[in-house]
Design an enzyme around this catalytic site. Structure first.
Site, mmCIF file in Angstrom:
data_model
loop_
_atom_site.group_PDB
_atom_site.id
_atom_site.type_symbol
_atom_site.label_atom_id
_atom_site.label_comp_id
_atom_site.label_asym_id
_atom_site.label_seq_id
_atom_site.Cartn_x
_atom_site.Cartn_y
_atom_site.Cartn_z
ATOM 1 N N CYS A 15 -6.970 7.783 -23.113
ATOM 2 C CA CYS A 15 -8.314 8.380 -23.111
ATOM 3 C C CYS A 15 -9.083 7.876 -21.899
ATOM 4 O O CYS A 15 -8.592 7.053 -21.122
ATOM 5 C CB CYS A 15 -9.061 8.060 -24.404
ATOM 6 S SG CYS A 15 -9.464 6.311 -24.578
ATOM 7 N N CYS A 18 -9.408 4.148 -21.054
ATOM 8 C CA CYS A 18 -8.277 3.521 -20.358
ATOM 9 C C CYS A 18 -8.447 3.637 -18.844
ATOM 10 O O CYS A 18 -8.350 2.653 -18.109
ATOM 11 C CB CYS A 18 -6.960 4.176 -20.775
ATOM 12 S SG CYS A 18 -6.585 4.082 -22.528
ATOM 13 N N CYS A 82 32.153 -2.755 5.639
ATOM 14 C CA CYS A 82 32.566 -3.874 4.801
ATOM 15 C C CYS A 82 31.448 -4.298 3.866
ATOM 16 O O CYS A 82 30.350 -3.742 3.911
ATOM 17 C CB CYS A 82 32.984 -5.071 5.677
ATOM 18 S SG CYS A 82 31.599 -5.770 6.597
ATOM 19 N N ASP A 494 -19.989 28.405 14.144
ATOM 20 C CA ASP A 494 -19.639 28.414 15.563
ATOM 21 C C ASP A 494 -19.183 29.825 15.920
ATOM 22 O O ASP A 494 -18.582 30.517 15.092
ATOM 23 C CB ASP A 494 -18.513 27.415 15.822
ATOM 24 C CG ASP A 494 -18.108 27.388 17.281
ATOM 25 O OD1 ASP A 494 -18.993 27.256 18.131
ATOM 26 O OD2 ASP A 494 -16.899 27.521 17.549
ATOM 27 N N ASP A 691 -13.925 24.991 14.477
ATOM 28 C CA ASP A 691 -12.473 24.914 14.613
ATOM 29 C C ASP A 691 -11.934 23.516 14.335
ATOM 30 O O ASP A 691 -10.737 23.285 14.396
ATOM 31 C CB ASP A 691 -12.013 25.387 15.984
ATOM 32 C CG ASP A 691 -12.576 24.543 17.127
ATOM 33 O OD1 ASP A 691 -13.101 23.445 16.842
ATOM 34 O OD2 ASP A 691 -12.491 24.974 18.281
#
Length: 796
Positions: A15, A18, A82, A494, A691
């Site tokens: 809930c 927590c 190895c 712009d 932009d």
């Protein structure tokens, strides 16, 4: 200072209490900033490694009684020869934060387990690569990410078991009402005790564990209320059972085993519905991930190979056949085709792609074969950027959620207090000595007040709202921006690349000679040596008009005025009126020039051997969506402003074409932020749309910064919202989505609080049976989640 970010999957939260508890404790750690989301079951953590490492954060979460979800990934390891190789790799991987790795030389594999969000697969691959080996993902990581589905299946199994065991109690409740016979075995208190005990302590065991951990950490959550309420019913019934067994004077015992069993069953049913509904809130991310190609056709050693998308490396050459998805972001090396980019940019029509054009991963190659050089792969692609933004937004908190966090943090202790007062009032005043009735009322108060709905009210709406935005090409970077957008009262646009296409085109070519194509050919030849942005527009126009290819010599650029060149032995001059003498330009020509400039066009005179021979006009044309979008913004009561570095006449002409009444002209890039602040000073909430590069200061200064971008621009850091594809229609849609989402959140908060504020008094006066309170509590969480899911169906 070394700052890092991680998104940890949290287990064990039930809930809002927590999530609030975890967030509060983590934020008390030195150098840590945490944001815990109950609906996503995750924690976004920013931390200073020099003060608190990821190990410290995870340890603190564990101490609170919760867990950090882990993921296990298997890699193929190439190059080992190895046991020393395997030991070396294993040792290095195990030094990574929270990593547990096992490397097997015989199978040439590594199994790596770590908390989600702490480290990426790519980081593991790079670490192995630095050791001189190669690690490759053994299988698609998406196939491993089925945590929610497993969780749902577990909850469903528990609910079915609990429901089957509770059926006898439901039958007995109905029998008492209808007069049906009750078998002796069911009527026996000890039988009821065993059945209810299985539900209470086996199926309901996790409630006790969670409640104990919460109390151990000096906090209280939903599980405390559930455990308290059901335990009171069960143990009182057990007391009555023992008393009935050993005291012959006791008549019919007052049993509440059905309250215990049915309550837990109803709570599990609510959690089951909640888990399924919460799963649906992440559909947007799933849909985005589904767009990703799974394999790529790569040219290696002169041959084509189909490989998993995860294995594609930068600068590799890919082949994309008609009908296939483009796997990664890249550049076309050869071929010509039309590409459907609608899933990323929102552009409905296929976009033509030729050599040197950029392509976006996950878009669909329609009809031609393309070879593409990979430029962005894995988490660097446009789609990955979009997914990242959506995930971060869904995990963020809107300011309105802080209210719910504060309430839920103190809610459980208050409810326990109210339940205790209710019990005492009944036992001493309303019905003195009547323990069963007092207990009923107290249990009903405890159960009806579980704060699940309150904790889900905001994050579920934020998740669905941001997901809905992503599907529309509107990427909110956080819940705070989704909330803030509804408050906007002014939009600052712009001009170049936002209102206009940002790509100059020749709109008019006037020739005063009888040979217009010859004149155009000379103009194109002269401009071919120029680096001015308008020169490319003129050259493109020449190609379309099939102008002759001529050579220019003696090229000279005259700053602020124009150019000169020699073409086929004749002098060519192209430029503004300042390039020419007063005696060269007639009144009629000046009038034509002024008329074109009044339309917002850049008009240039063309002279052959010093004699004016024509006019060529270039303009940055209006986007198709600009006029309607601005009209829609006005309809929403938004003031629309245009800001540009163009002169006042050109600016007014462009503004007039799209219906903008307020214009800031001749504004330098660094002055745009000052215009934003000036509007804010009048009391307006302002959004700047640009932009995301040249407009960065203004985007940062605005209350909401919106970046217009194509699919490759999604990572613009200065913007709060990214509008994928550059369509201005996204702006009013973003505002509408914000308004609708905030309305949805307010509805959720109202109903969550309504359930408790109305349900608690009704339960306290004894008008609500505990099992009915449990059903109402379960329904409250489900109803709030389902209400949030309605956002998926709204039309913007």
């Amino acid at each position: 200072m070394t700052t890092k970010e991680s998104t940890l999957g949290i287990t064990g939260m039930t809930c809002a209490a927590c999530s609030t508890r975890i967030e509060k404790v983590l934020n008390k750690m030195e150098g840590v900033q945490a944001n815990v989301n109950l609906a996503l079951e995750s924690a976004q953590v920013t931390y200073d490694e020099e003060k608190s490492g990821i190990d410290d954060i995870i340890t603190r979460i564990d101490k609170l009684g919760y867990g950090v979800r882990t993921e296990k990934t298997e890699f193929d390891i190439h190059g080992m020869t190895c046991a020393a190789c395997a030991n070396r790799i294993e040792k290095v991987l195990n030094k990574l934060p929270q990593v547990q790795a096992t490397v097997n030389l015989a199978t040439e594999t590594a199994v790596v387990e770590h908390p989600t969000g702490v480290i990426t697969n790519e980081a593991i691959i790079q670490k192995v690569k630095k050791l001189g080996y190669e690690a490759v993902l053994k299988k698609d990581n998406e196939e491993q990410d089925d945590f929610r589905e497993r969780e749902y299946k577990q909850k469903r199994l528990k609910f079915i078991l609990s429901a089957v065991i509770s059926l006898p109690f439901i039958y007995m409740m109905l029998a008492h009402v209808s007069g049906l016979p009750i078998p002796d075995v069911l009527g026996n208190p000890w039988t009821q005790m065993v059945l209810a005990g299985v539900v209470q302590f086996y199926i309901g065991g996790p409630f006790y564990v969670s409640a104990f951990r919460a109390l151990q950490n000096k906090s209280a959550n939903m599980d405390v209320l559930v455990s308290l309420g059901t335990s009171a019913a069960y143990f009182y019934s057990l007391y009555e059972t023992v008393r009935w067994t050993f005291d012959a004077s006791v008549g019919t015992p007052m049993l509440y085993y059905e309250t215990s069993a049915i309550l837990i069953t109803l709570i599990l049913l609510g959690k089951l519905f909640e888990a399924r509904a919460k799963g649906r809130t992440t559909d947007a991310i799933k849909k985005l991930l589904d767009l990703q190609a799974k394999q790529a056709r790569v040219i290696r050693d002169g041959e084509e190979h189909m490989i998993p998308i995860e294995e594609v490396r930068v600068n590799e050459v890919l082949v994309i056949k008609p009908g296939e998805k483009i796997p990664v972001d890249g550049q076309v090396l050869s071929g010509y085709s039309a590409v459907d980019e609608s899933m990323i940019t929102g552009e409905s029509l296929p976009v033509e792609k030729k050599i040197q054009d950029k392509v976006i991963g996950s878009t669909i190659n329609k009809n031609g074969r393309l070879t593409v050089k990979a430029e962005r792969v894995g988490q660097e692609t446009a789609l990955a950027g979009i997914v990242k933004i959506v995930k971060e937004a869904q995990g963020s908190k809107a300011p309105i959620q802080r209210l719910a966090d504060v309430i839920s943090g103190i809610f459980v202790p208050i409810v326990v207090g109210i339940a205790l007062l209710t019990f005492l009032a009944w036992i001493f005043f309303v019905s003195p000595g009547n323990w069963p009735v007092a207990l009923d009322a107290a249990i009903a108060v405890v159960v009806i007040a579980c704060p699940c709905a309150l904790g889900l009210a905001t994050p579920t709406s934020i998740m669905v709202g941001t997901g809905k935005g992503a599907e529309q090409g509107i990427l909110f970077k956080g819940g705070e921006y989704l909330e803030g957008t509804q408050k906007l009262r002014a939009i600052l646009l712009d001009k170049t690349g936002t209102i206009t296409k940002g790509e100059p085109e020749v709109t008019d070519f006037i020739s005063y000679t009888g040979e217009s194509l010859d004149l155009l050919s000379r103009v194109v030849a002269a401009e071919s040596a120029s680096e001015h942005p308008l020169a490319q527009a003129i050259m493109d126009y020449g190609i379309k008009q099939k102008a002759d290819k001529l050579e220019a010599t003696g090229f000279e650029a005259i700053p602020g005025k124009g150019i000169k060149a020699q073409v086929n032995g004749r002098s060519i001059q192209i430029g503004t009126r300042r390039l020419f003498g007063e005696d060269q330009v007639s009144e009629a020509q000046l009038t034509q020039l002024s008329d074109l400039e009044a339309e917002g066009k850049t008009a240039m005179l063309v002279a052959v051997d010093t004699r004016i021979s024509g006019i060529i006009a270039v303009a940055d044309t209006i986007k198709d969506s600009s006029r309607q979008a601005i009209s829609d913004l006005k309809a929403l009561g938004i003031k629309v402003y245009m800001i540009t570095g163009d002169n006042q006449q050109t600016a007014q002409a462009i503004a007039g074409q799209v219906g903008i009444d307020h214009v800031f002209a001749e504004v330098l890039p660094e002055e745009k932020a000052e215009k934003v602040k000036a509007l804010q000073a009048t009391g307006l909430k302002v959004a700047m749309i640009g932009d995301g590069i040249n407009d960065a200061p203004a985007l940062a200064a605005a209350d909401i910064g919106m970046a217009i971008g194509t699919g490759t621009d999604v990572a613009i850091e200065t913007a709060d919202i990214t509008l994928v594809g550059g369509d201005l229609a996204h702006i009013p849609k973003a505002i509408k989505l914000s308004q609708i989402t905030m309305k949805n959140i307010r509805q959720n908060l109202f109903w969550a609080l309504f359930y408790n504020s109305v349900g608690i008094p009704i339960a306290a006066v004894g008008l609500l049976a505990p099992w009915l309170a449990g059903a109402a509590m379960a329904f409250s969480s489900v109803s709030v989640t389902l209400n949030a899911l309605r956002l998926k169906r709204v039309k913007l």
